[in-house]
Scaffold this motif. Structure first.
Motif, PDB file in Angstrom:
ATOM      1  N   GLY A  34      -8.676   3.708  -1.167  1.00 39.23           N
ATOM      2  CA  GLY A  34      -9.558   4.027  -0.044  1.00 39.23           C
ATOM      3  C   GLY A  34      -9.347   5.484   0.345  1.00 39.23           C
ATOM      4  O   GLY A  34      -8.238   6.009   0.251  1.00 39.23           O
ATOM      5  N   SER A  35     -10.432   6.142   0.766  1.00 40.66           N
ATOM      6  CA  SER A  35     -10.341   7.555   1.133  1.00 40.66           C
ATOM      7  C   SER A  35     -10.701   7.720   2.603  1.00 40.66           C
ATOM      8  O   SER A  35     -11.782   7.325   3.025  1.00 40.66           O
ATOM      9  CB  SER A  35     -11.307   8.359   0.258  1.00 40.66           C
ATOM     10  OG  SER A  35     -11.364   9.695   0.704  1.00 40.66           O
ATOM     11  N   TYR A  36      -9.781   8.270   3.397  1.00 36.42           N
ATOM     12  CA  TYR A  36      -9.974   8.356   4.845  1.00 36.42           C
ATOM     13  C   TYR A  36      -9.853   9.797   5.314  1.00 36.42           C
ATOM     14  O   TYR A  36      -8.754  10.306   5.504  1.00 36.42           O
ATOM     15  CB  TYR A  36      -8.979   7.426   5.558  1.00 36.42           C
ATOM     16  CG  TYR A  36      -9.108   6.030   4.983  1.00 36.42           C
ATOM     17  CD1 TYR A  36     -10.269   5.299   5.192  1.00 36.42           C
ATOM     18  CD2 TYR A  36      -8.127   5.494   4.160  1.00 36.42           C
ATOM     19  CE1 TYR A  36     -10.444   4.053   4.613  1.00 36.42           C
ATOM     20  CE2 TYR A  36      -8.296   4.243   3.579  1.00 36.42           C
ATOM     21  CZ  TYR A  36      -9.452   3.531   3.815  1.00 36.42           C
ATOM     22  OH  TYR A  36      -9.631   2.317   3.230  1.00 36.42           O
ATOM     23  N   PRO A  37     -10.999  10.459   5.487  1.00 34.66           N
ATOM     24  CA  PRO A  37     -10.989  11.877   5.859  1.00 34.66           C
ATOM     25  C   PRO A  37     -10.549  12.084   7.306  1.00 34.66           C
ATOM     26  O   PRO A  37     -10.655  11.171   8.125  1.00 34.66           O
ATOM     27  CB  PRO A  37     -12.459  12.272   5.697  1.00 34.66           C
ATOM     28  CG  PRO A  37     -13.218  11.022   5.959  1.00 34.66           C
ATOM     29  CD  PRO A  37     -12.359   9.909   5.421  1.00 34.66           C
ATOM     30  N   SER A  48       0.830  -1.203   0.000  1.00 35.84           N
ATOM     31  CA  SER A  48       0.000   0.000   0.000  1.00 35.84           C
ATOM     32  C   SER A  48       0.866   1.255   0.000  1.00 35.84           C
ATOM     33  O   SER A  48       2.043   1.206   0.357  1.00 35.84           O
ATOM     34  CB  SER A  48      -0.927   0.012   1.210  1.00 35.84           C
ATOM     35  OG  SER A  48      -0.184   0.220   2.387  1.00 35.84           O
ATOM     36  N   ARG A  49       0.270   2.331  -0.436  1.00 38.72           N
ATOM     37  CA  ARG A  49       0.953   3.618  -0.416  1.00 38.72           C
ATOM     38  C   ARG A  49      -0.089   4.682  -0.085  1.00 38.72           C
ATOM     39  O   ARG A  49      -1.219   4.617  -0.574  1.00 38.72           O
ATOM     40  CB  ARG A  49       1.584   3.884  -1.786  1.00 38.72           C
ATOM     41  CG  ARG A  49       2.537   5.052  -1.762  1.00 38.72           C
ATOM     42  CD  ARG A  49       3.580   4.866  -2.845  1.00 38.72           C
ATOM     43  NE  ARG A  49       4.074   6.134  -3.330  1.00 38.72           N
ATOM     44  CZ  ARG A  49       4.710   6.302  -4.467  1.00 38.72           C
ATOM     45  NH1 ARG A  49       4.919   5.255  -5.277  1.00 38.72           N
ATOM     46  NH2 ARG A  49       5.159   7.485  -4.828  1.00 38.72           N
ATOM     47  N   THR A  50       0.288   5.609   0.752  1.00 34.38           N
ATOM     48  CA  THR A  50      -0.656   6.615   1.222  1.00 34.38           C
ATOM     49  C   THR A  50      -0.282   7.984   0.665  1.00 34.38           C
ATOM     50  O   THR A  50       0.871   8.395   0.747  1.00 34.38           O
ATOM     51  CB  THR A  50      -0.661   6.653   2.762  1.00 34.38           C
ATOM     52  OG1 THR A  50      -0.985   5.358   3.250  1.00 34.38           O
ATOM     53  CG2 THR A  50      -1.681   7.661   3.287  1.00 34.38           C
ATOM     54  N   PHE A  54      -5.413   9.156   1.127  1.00 34.28           N
ATOM     55  CA  PHE A  54      -5.869   8.217   0.115  1.00 34.28           C
ATOM     56  C   PHE A  54      -4.905   7.047   0.125  1.00 34.28           C
ATOM     57  O   PHE A  54      -3.708   7.219  -0.117  1.00 34.28           O
ATOM     58  CB  PHE A  54      -5.915   8.895  -1.248  1.00 34.28           C
ATOM     59  CG  PHE A  54      -6.687  10.187  -1.221  1.00 34.28           C
ATOM     60  CD1 PHE A  54      -8.015  10.208  -0.798  1.00 34.28           C
ATOM     61  CD2 PHE A  54      -6.091  11.393  -1.562  1.00 34.28           C
ATOM     62  CE1 PHE A  54      -8.733  11.404  -0.739  1.00 34.28           C
ATOM     63  CE2 PHE A  54      -6.791  12.589  -1.507  1.00 34.28           C
ATOM     64  CZ  PHE A  54      -8.117  12.592  -1.090  1.00 34.28           C
ATOM     65  N   VAL A  55      -5.420   5.869   0.447  1.00 35.09           N
ATOM     66  CA  VAL A  55      -4.565   4.685   0.555  1.00 35.09           C
ATOM     67  C   VAL A  55      -4.789   3.804  -0.672  1.00 35.09           C
ATOM     68  O   VAL A  55      -5.900   3.338  -0.911  1.00 35.09           O
ATOM     69  CB  VAL A  55      -4.858   3.899   1.840  1.00 35.09           C
ATOM     70  CG1 VAL A  55      -3.977   2.665   1.917  1.00 35.09           C
ATOM     71  CG2 VAL A  55      -4.645   4.779   3.059  1.00 35.09           C
ATOM     72  N   GLU A  76     -14.579  12.306  -7.704  1.00 36.02           N
ATOM     73  CA  GLU A  76     -14.609  11.844  -9.093  1.00 36.02           C
ATOM     74  C   GLU A  76     -13.193  11.512  -9.578  1.00 36.02           C
ATOM     75  O   GLU A  76     -12.969  10.495 -10.242  1.00 36.02           O
ATOM     76  CB  GLU A  76     -15.271  12.916  -9.970  1.00 36.02           C
ATOM     77  CG  GLU A  76     -15.368  12.587 -11.448  1.00 36.02           C
ATOM     78  CD  GLU A  76     -16.152  11.311 -11.744  1.00 36.02           C
ATOM     79  OE1 GLU A  76     -16.841  10.809 -10.841  1.00 36.02           O
ATOM     80  OE2 GLU A  76     -16.034  10.810 -12.885  1.00 36.02           O
ATOM     81  N   LEU A  77     -12.258  12.365  -9.215  1.00 39.02           N
ATOM     82  CA  LEU A  77     -10.843  12.167  -9.542  1.00 39.02           C
ATOM     83  C   LEU A  77     -10.335  10.831  -8.964  1.00 39.02           C
ATOM     84  O   LEU A  77      -9.617  10.071  -9.636  1.00 39.02           O
ATOM     85  CB  LEU A  77     -10.089  13.366  -8.955  1.00 39.02           C
ATOM     86  CG  LEU A  77      -8.610  13.592  -9.088  1.00 39.02           C
ATOM     87  CD1 LEU A  77      -8.308  15.068  -8.771  1.00 39.02           C
ATOM     88  CD2 LEU A  77      -7.803  12.702  -8.181  1.00 39.02           C
ATOM     89  N   LEU A  78     -10.737  10.511  -7.748  1.00 34.47           N
ATOM     90  CA  LEU A  78     -10.328   9.250  -7.117  1.00 34.47           C
ATOM     91  C   LEU A  78     -10.922   8.056  -7.870  1.00 34.47           C
ATOM     92  O   LEU A  78     -10.234   7.069  -8.139  1.00 34.47           O
ATOM     93  CB  LEU A  78     -10.812   9.197  -5.664  1.00 34.47           C
ATOM     94  CG  LEU A  78     -10.208  10.206  -4.685  1.00 34.47           C
ATOM     95  CD1 LEU A  78     -10.947  10.125  -3.350  1.00 34.47           C
ATOM     96  CD2 LEU A  78      -8.715   9.939  -4.489  1.00 34.47           C
ATOM     97  N   ARG A  79     -12.193   8.176  -8.188  1.00 32.64           N
ATOM     98  CA  ARG A  79     -12.898   7.085  -8.855  1.00 32.64           C
ATOM     99  C   ARG A  79     -12.243   6.758 -10.202  1.00 32.64           C
ATOM    100  O   ARG A  79     -11.989   5.603 -10.536  1.00 32.64           O
ATOM    101  CB  ARG A  79     -14.372   7.463  -9.061  1.00 32.64           C
ATOM    102  CG  ARG A  79     -15.281   6.321  -9.474  1.00 32.64           C
ATOM    103  CD  ARG A  79     -16.682   6.801  -9.851  1.00 32.64           C
ATOM    104  NE  ARG A  79     -16.678   7.657 -11.034  1.00 32.64           N
ATOM    105  CZ  ARG A  79     -16.570   7.230 -12.292  1.00 32.64           C
ATOM    106  NH1 ARG A  79     -16.455   5.934 -12.543  1.00 32.64           N
ATOM    107  NH2 ARG A  79     -16.560   8.081 -13.298  1.00 32.64           N
TER     108      ARG A  79
END
Lengths: 252, 252
Positions: free
Chosen positions: B205-208, B176-178, B219-220, B190-193
């Motif tokens: 994965g998105s962790y606010p 993994s990379r964060t 973002f992992v 949308e950019l993540l998707r």
């Protein structure tokens, strides 16, 4: 209200970040403690990945065999937030935009650049759902039937639990008392067993620890009957003393 | 060895103390992190009470549909430690005293008052089991088939995992990379998707989080393919920069 009946809840923790070990879960202990005060017993917990079928399977089973099901995680604005879709599918109802949730989000984001498609995702609910207030960050939790859908971020989930406090029917709260002792639990195992057996409705858990090179244990007595809990605690302290150990009421 | 296949494990956490909220679980994150390094993915977790039927139901299902099942809790010397009995019953085998476990316990307790009935409980195993070394406190863990029975105390469970390191067949480790960013995740959903979609085998994965009054997210990116992970990370950083955000490699 039938106070003798035991009300149970299950918790479903949804999120790859828990299963990958990246995030240390805090929602289990938080939800458990809150449920105790409501007179509801946390009977089982599951942690599943952000996957439709895994969430659906767990929701159907857990909501079916418990009075309440709580879920945490997967209700944010991003593509990996699929809890609402999975639960709606499991219940066989469509996903709709909840008008009040939309209004709450529009107001919350007005000073933060306004609503957009991603933010509007957080207004989506299974048809027939009502909202759980989120005094922290706008996006509400969701209630549908006996299912309570909460945020994964623990301090937001805490606000949602706060909003639910006192609204759910429960039974007698489970009360507990801890007796600590500097003893190896294996020295007093028989004494614990007999004491538990002598007090109906009391369970004694034994939790060993090692501190500063010494062995000890905390014995936690749990019951819904405060009087019986008191008698059981007094007897455990007396028996530990008779056996030559100093019992510390309140735990070590 | 088939490196492309994904090996999975389940974890069953056994103990009233977790469900009551008294004890904050640490075995989930610990076991998950260890499994990642072995190339085994933690697919699901359950927490159940110290009850024969609840343990049995979970063991049968989880061991059946995963390559490995790990359990923590309920293998101590006291009356509430029923994990061995429950697993033996679920497997349909008798409980026996394991000669080597008995010898280990006799040696361990020789300078501590000797063996007694409660301590001898910790030598009981389902027939056909082998032992997992416990370099911390004598009482061994237990392996039977694809089931690994470990202690509930996290630092003892850690020693048992240590003893198993490198002994289990797995696949490619999940890497993994964060990427951290001071942005509301709903601004970049949308950019993540799209970035996830462009890189097969990568999950984002998105962790606010909220810190010092500011909103951010980590973002992992996870994958078993290190090269693809690198490309996906680079593209996410580039896209966040194009959108006007500073991306922090390694996370915030």
């Amino acid at each position: 209200m039938d106070r003798a009946r035991i009300w149970t809840a299950a918790l479903l923790v949804i999120g790859d970040e828990i299963l990958s070990g990246r995030t240390q879960d805090k929602n289990i202990a938080q939800t458990a403690s809150w449920l105790n005060v409501q007179g509801i017993r946390l009977a089982e917990v599951r942690v599943v990945a952000d996957k439709m079928d895994a969430i659906g399977e767990a929701v159907t089973l857990l909501a079916g065999r418990n009075d309440y099901l709580f879920t945490t995680g997967g209700i944010g604005p991003t593509h990996d937030d699929i809890t609402v879709d999975a639960i709606a599918a499991a219940l066989g109802v469509p996903v709709i935009v909840h008008p009040k949730a939309k209004a709450v989000l529009e107001a919350y984001y007005a000073p933060k650049g306004g609503i957009n498609e991603a933010r509007l995702r957080m207004a989506r609910v299974p048809e027939g759902a009502s909202l759980i207030e989120n005094s922290m960050s706008g996006a509400p939790g969701i209630r549908i039937g006996n299912i309570f859908i909460m945020a994964g971020v623990p301090h937001i989930a805490a606000r949602m639990l706060e909003a639910l406090t006192g609204t759910l029917e429960g039974g007698l709260p489970l009360v507990s008392r801890t007796i600590g002792c500097w003893v190896a639990e294996s020295e007093v195992a028989e004494l614990l067993r007999v004491t538990e057996k002598d007090h109906e409705g009391c369970q004694i858990g034994s939790y060993p620890f090692f501190r500063e090179g010494r062995t000890g244990a905390n014995f936690v007595i749990r019951s819904t009957d405060e009087d019986e809990l008191g008698r059981c605690s007094a007897e455990l302290i007396a028996r530990l003393s008779e056996a030559g150990y100093l019992a510390v009421d309140g735990g070590i």
